[in-house]
Design an enzyme around this catalytic site. Structure first.
Site, short mmCIF file in Angstrom:
data_model
loop_
_atom_site.label_atom_id
_atom_site.label_comp_id
_atom_site.label_asym_id
_atom_site.label_seq_id
_atom_site.Cartn_x
_atom_site.Cartn_y
_atom_site.Cartn_z
N ILE A 33 34.08 21.85 -9.14
CA ILE A 33 35.18 22.80 -9.10
C ILE A 33 35.18 23.61 -7.81
CG2 ILE A 33 35.41 22.97 -11.60
CD1 ILE A 33 33.75 25.54 -11.48
N PRO A 34 36.34 24.19 -7.46
CA PRO A 34 36.48 24.93 -6.20
C PRO A 34 36.14 26.41 -6.38
CG PRO A 34 38.61 24.75 -7.23
CD PRO A 34 37.63 24.06 -8.16
N CYS A 53 45.99 26.84 -5.31
CA CYS A 53 46.28 25.44 -4.97
C CYS A 53 47.77 25.13 -4.98
CB CYS A 53 45.53 24.49 -5.89
SG CYS A 53 45.61 24.94 -7.63
N HIS A 72 0.85 -1.20 0.00
CA HIS A 72 0.00 0.00 0.00
C HIS A 72 0.88 1.24 0.00
CE1 HIS A 72 -3.66 2.32 0.66
NE2 HIS A 72 -2.96 3.06 1.53
N ASP A 81 -7.38 -1.93 4.42
CA ASP A 81 -6.02 -1.47 4.69
C ASP A 81 -5.75 -1.35 6.19
OD1 ASP A 81 -5.83 -1.25 1.92
OD2 ASP A 81 -6.30 0.88 1.92
N LEU A 101 25.05 17.50 -1.19
CA LEU A 101 23.85 17.04 -1.90
C LEU A 101 24.15 16.82 -3.38
CD1 LEU A 101 20.84 16.56 -1.05
CD2 LEU A 101 20.36 18.79 -2.05
N VAL A 102 24.52 17.90 -4.07
CA VAL A 102 24.75 17.83 -5.51
C VAL A 102 26.02 17.03 -5.82
CG1 VAL A 102 25.21 19.18 -7.59
CG2 VAL A 102 23.51 19.98 -5.96
N ALA A 105 31.41 25.82 -7.14
CA ALA A 105 31.44 25.94 -5.68
C ALA A 105 30.21 26.71 -5.22
CB ALA A 105 32.71 26.65 -5.23
N GLN A 106 29.66 26.31 -4.10
CA GLN A 106 28.43 26.92 -3.60
C GLN A 106 28.59 28.42 -3.40
OE1 GLN A 106 26.67 24.83 -0.34
NE2 GLN A 106 25.33 26.51 0.25
#
Length: 917
Positions: free
Chosen positions: A586-587, A722, A122, A158, A647-648, A614-615
């Protein structure tokens, strides 16, 4: 080689049952197939009679396997079991009844007959939403969680004891279809198999359903699905999506009933549009370039994607005022031939229809959603140049309309609409910036499916630049699907490599044309000094695309002489092929340049990509997406998904349709990505990770150059580099002079607004990073290193860090081992003439990205460069990267190369072909 029995797939369980499957549908078919795979014996399938000459999918699968199939129209008459039907059922000797999806009433003497009784699937978290429209009501009521229950059947509706339940989050844009396809269908199949095995092993629980929270809702029908517009926007949205696609929520628009599909909450500003009267609404709706905007009683808005009229015709909501403008086109003889081939496909699907007329309606003739998929898949081999989506069938339901739509696509007349972009604008740097802020998927800018956004911040003053779409897992899946389709069936995969190179050259030209705008966005979003952004962030990005554009038609295999078995002759050659869909993460330190380094090679090799910026620095990537459309890059080839790494990025690592992931970032995250890529589908991976690059300065160096380059090695791009020299080793005899001259030069540096052309040193990228740098310096002081200069946040608005110099840094100290990724010069002295000793100290790190040496002695320079364990060694220079030179690290700085010919091989696979002739 045959595996020993103990290594056989664990699915073949020790305990097996004889099962009767009672039900129907594709879900029933999959449960049946998977139960048989696990070694259970299905002794009978009881399903519904053929409809319009078509057998149910469960019956089709069972009959193919030779499983006894019984198609009873009913099991009881006037509430009483039909004895012949019950006797036929009992004769199969089932030990357990499995009801995956059943629309018939099954008598209790059938339910209770087997040794283990009966279990039913169900699609709700019982006791909530009992009844036949459970999924609909989960959405209609705005539940935050959905799920399913597998329960023991009893004589209630049910109400039987629970055996197993599983749940998932409900996304704001979920519909019945998305929720079912994402979770309820695949997980439900697995769980039905799991439940049967629990019963077989004697481990199945029977948990009584509580009455608290119980609810029962009736079947939703068209007659009671009208939208009440006098409610908040979210309630209206839930009502529409809870009825999408069946039975379909409807409203009266401009005096006529219209069914609404594809609702999403609107979080961005409401775009301009043409007003449309909506009965019962607090204000008129708006037909915009993206759809129909409706307003709730709370003033908030939602957007509807598609509309269906009473005659069954379905249109994009954006075309409401122009839906009747299309006139029929005359078909050529070749097109008529193609139309007749498609008519045969329609006839094969609509087997109950004697003749497919021009007026034949696909859905009114009995077709269902699975038939839509079948139609598209059967047409695809006949004309691969025409890419059809499920929505195309819903929009052109009659055979005539379908052929008209198909031929327009074939001719190229059904061109993509002009790209619609909602910009965030900002007057700055003597220009008006126009910045896209939505996800870029399949050639379109659109909000995240869940409607979520986040703020991207200007590090110069901490102000919000704009809100950016915060992508969900569903957005990643759509982007990957678009990239996969573009690779497998779109023009990109069939394109001549020289034409592909031409598009990349054009893209580079457009980037150059917009270089001031890109550099300005880079400055306000990442804190890069404008002059550096123009020359390096943007300038090298343009060079990178031009370099790899030139490689497109020069990717070659080889011919290989092999031993020939006479009298036969053989030819062996290799081919270099693209991998498919690639993910790029990517950064934030060089947002556009890191995009270019990876994506240019990826595209030149012929792949398609999904890129996560990058966020904290998404804006140049989204502006780049706009330029790719102007360059003519086909839709789906490039997809940009802003959002969180957790998440992504994680979904990209896990996604089974991605064949390669390129990542630049920290070593711990790189390890997690590598693990996820291995567990999911053994993706190819390239990693450019952390560094603690040593720079050795000998006493016989050119001191002026060593000071200038030594400062650049640390303070270039605010230290957010880097390959920055994380540790300087200075020969003892020149140590004090070197430090004094460095401090003298630092005092001349201008710290300030990155858009000021005289600024030398801009803000750090974001607040959390600034705080980490201050903490890093505090640790250095506490451990006993000498703070010669800086070490604090600059006393001004924004995220500015003082250029910092530490001396007397000993090898065991935290700042000697850990990367700061900021403007912090960490200096250790070494004894005069101790070349091997300083080499040993320089190599005593788990990182190996870059390194450098300053000396006038060429023999010493070559000796040191051969022994430094790093992917790049700079001699009497630093930061001198070039698009033609491979770039990448050793040890825990990662593996794989960006730039140069070697970067292409990261995005290619080698196929060996042997021909006998």
């Amino acid at each position: 080689f045959i595996w020993p029995a103990r290594f056989h797939k664990a699915a073949y369980y020790q305990n097996k049952l004889k099962l009767a499957l009672i039900g129907q549908s594709l879900f029933g078919q999959e449960v049946y197939t998977n139960l048989r795979k696990q070694g259970h014996k299905v002794v009978g399938v009881f399903t519904v009679p053929d409809k319009d000459g078509k057998a149910d999918p469960l019956a089709v699968a069972a009959e193919k396997d030779g499983t006894p199939v019984f198609k009873f129209p009913r099991w009881r008459v006037k509430g009483k079991p039909i004895s012949e039907v019950v006797d036929t059922y009992k004769a199969v000797g089932a030990e357990l009844n499995v009801l995956p999806f059943c629309s018939q009433f099954i008598p209790m003497n059938v339910i209770d007959h087997p040794k283990h009784g009966s279990i039913i699937y169900h699609p709700s978290l019982l006791p909530k939403h009992r009844g036949a429209s459970a999924i609909n009501w989960t959405l209609i009521e705005g539940d935050k969680k959905a799920g399913f229950s597998i329960f023991w059947a009893d004589d209630g509706l049910d109400t039987g004891p629970i055996l197993l339940q599983k749940e998932c989050a409900v996304e704001p844009s979920d519909t019945v279809d998305t929720l079912y396809n994402r979770f309820l269908f695949p997980e439900g199949i697995n769980s039905m198999v799991e439940a049967v095995q629990l019963i077989a092993d004697g481990k199945a629980p029977r948990i009584p359903q509580p009455e608290e929270g119980a609810s029962y809702e009736g079947i939703q029908k068209k007659s009671n699905a009208k939208v009440n517009m006098a409610q908040p926007a979210e309630v209206i949205h839930n009502w529409i999506r809870g009825h999408d696609k069946v039975p379909g929520a409807w409203a009266v628009l401009d005096g006529q009933p219209v069914t609404l599909y594809g609702s999403s909450l609107l979080s961005s500003p409401v775009p301009a549009g043409q007003p449309l009267e909506v009965e019962g609404a607090s204000q008129p709706g708006l037909i915009t370039s993206s759809g129909l905007v409706l307003f709730g009683s709370d003033g908030k808005a939602l957007q509807v994607k598609s509309l269906q009229f009473e005659d069954g015709k379905m249109i994009p909501a954006a075309k409401y005022f122009s839906s009747g403008d299309t006139t029929s086109i005359e078909l050529t003889e070749e097109e008529k031939k193609m139309a007749e081939e498609i008519r045969v496909i329609w006839k094969g699907i609509l087997s109950n229809v004697p003749v497919i007329e021009d007026t034949t309606d696909f859905f009114k003739s009995g077709a269902a959603s699975m038939d839509v998929v079948r139609l598209i898949e059967e047409i695809k081999p006949k004309c691969a140049d025409v890419q059809l989506q499920n929505e195309d069938v819903y929009m052109a339901t009659s055979f005539h309309d379908f052929i008209q739509m198909f031929v327009r696509r074939l001719r190229g007349e059904d061109q993509e609409e002009e790209l619609v972009i909602n910009y965030a604008t900002k007057d700055i740097n003597n220009m008006t910036l126009k910045m896209p802020y939505q996800c870029f998927i399949n050639g379109k800018f659109e909000d995240a499916e869940n409607g979520k956004t986040y703020d991207t911040v200007n590090p110069t003053d901490g102000s919000v630049i704009c809100k950016v779409s915060f992508a969900s897992v569903a957005d990643v899946d759509r982007a990957v699907a678009a990239a996969k389709e573009a690779f497998e069936t779109g023009p990109w995969g069939k394109m001549n490599p020289r034409d592909r190179g031409r598009l990349l050259y054009k893209l580079a030209d457009l980037m150059e044309e917009h270089q001031e705008e890109l550099a300005t966005i880079e400055a306000i979003d990442s804190g890069a000094v404008y002059t550096l952004a123009l020359k390096t962030h943007v300038g090298m990005s343009i060079q990178t695309f031009r370099y790899f554009a030139g490689w497109c038609d020069k990717i070659q295999g080889t011919t290989i002489p092999i031993n020939q078995a006479r009298p036969n002759r053989n030819l062996t050659f290799t081919k270099k092929e693209p991998l498919g869909v690639c993910a790029i993460v990517i950064p934030w330190n060089y947002p556009l340049m890191m995009l270019a380094w990876k994506s240019a090679a990826c595209l030149a090799a012929g792949n398609t990509l999904v890129l996560k910026p990058a966020q904290v620095t998404p804006l140049t990537a989204l502006k780049f997406a706009e330029l790719t459309v102007k360059a003519g890059i086909p839709k789906g080839v490039i997809n940009i998904i802003p959002g969180s790494g957790g998440l992504v990025g994680q979904r990209l690592s896990d996604h089974p349709d991605i064949r390669k992931l390129g990542f630049t970032g920290s070593t711990p995250i790189g390890k997690q990505i590598m693990k996820s890529c291995a567990v999911s589908n053994l993706k190819k991976v390239s990693l450019e990770l952390g560094g603690k690059s040593p720079l050795i300065i000998f006493s016989d160096c050119d001191m002026d150059k060593a000071v200038r380059m030594g400062m650049s090695s640390v303070f270039f791009n605010k230290g957010e580099n880097c390959i920055a020299a994380g540790r300087l080793f200075v020969e003892e005899s020149i140590h004090d002079e070197f430090i004094a001259r460095v401090v003298e030069e630092i005092k001349k540096m201008k710290i300030g607004d990155p858009l000021d052309r005289s600024t030398d040193h801009g803000p750090q990228n974001h607040k959390a990073h600034l705080d980490k740098l201050v903490e890093y310096c505090d640790i250095g002081v506490k451990e006993g290193a000498t703070l010669v200069y800086g070490g604090k946040q600059v006393d001004r608005p924004g995220y500015f860090m003082e250029p910092t110099v530490f001396t007397d840094v000993e090898d065991h100290m935290f700042i000697a081992k850990e990367e700061s990724f900021g403007p912090v010069m960490v200096v250790s002295r070494f004894k005069d003439g101790d070349v091997d000793g300083v080499l040993s100290r320089a190599n005593d790190t788990e990182f190996g990205l870059a390194s450098g040496v300053f000396t006038r002695d060429i023999n010493k320079a070559m000796y040191v460069s051969e022994r430094l364990e790093a992917g790049t060694v700079f001699v009497n220079t630093y930061n001198k990267t070039d698009v033609a030179a491979p770039f990448g690290g050793f040890k825990q700085s990662g593996f794989g190369k960006d730039l140069g010919e070697e970067a292409l091989h990261e995005y290619l696979r080698t196929k060996a072909v042997t021909v006998e002739y």
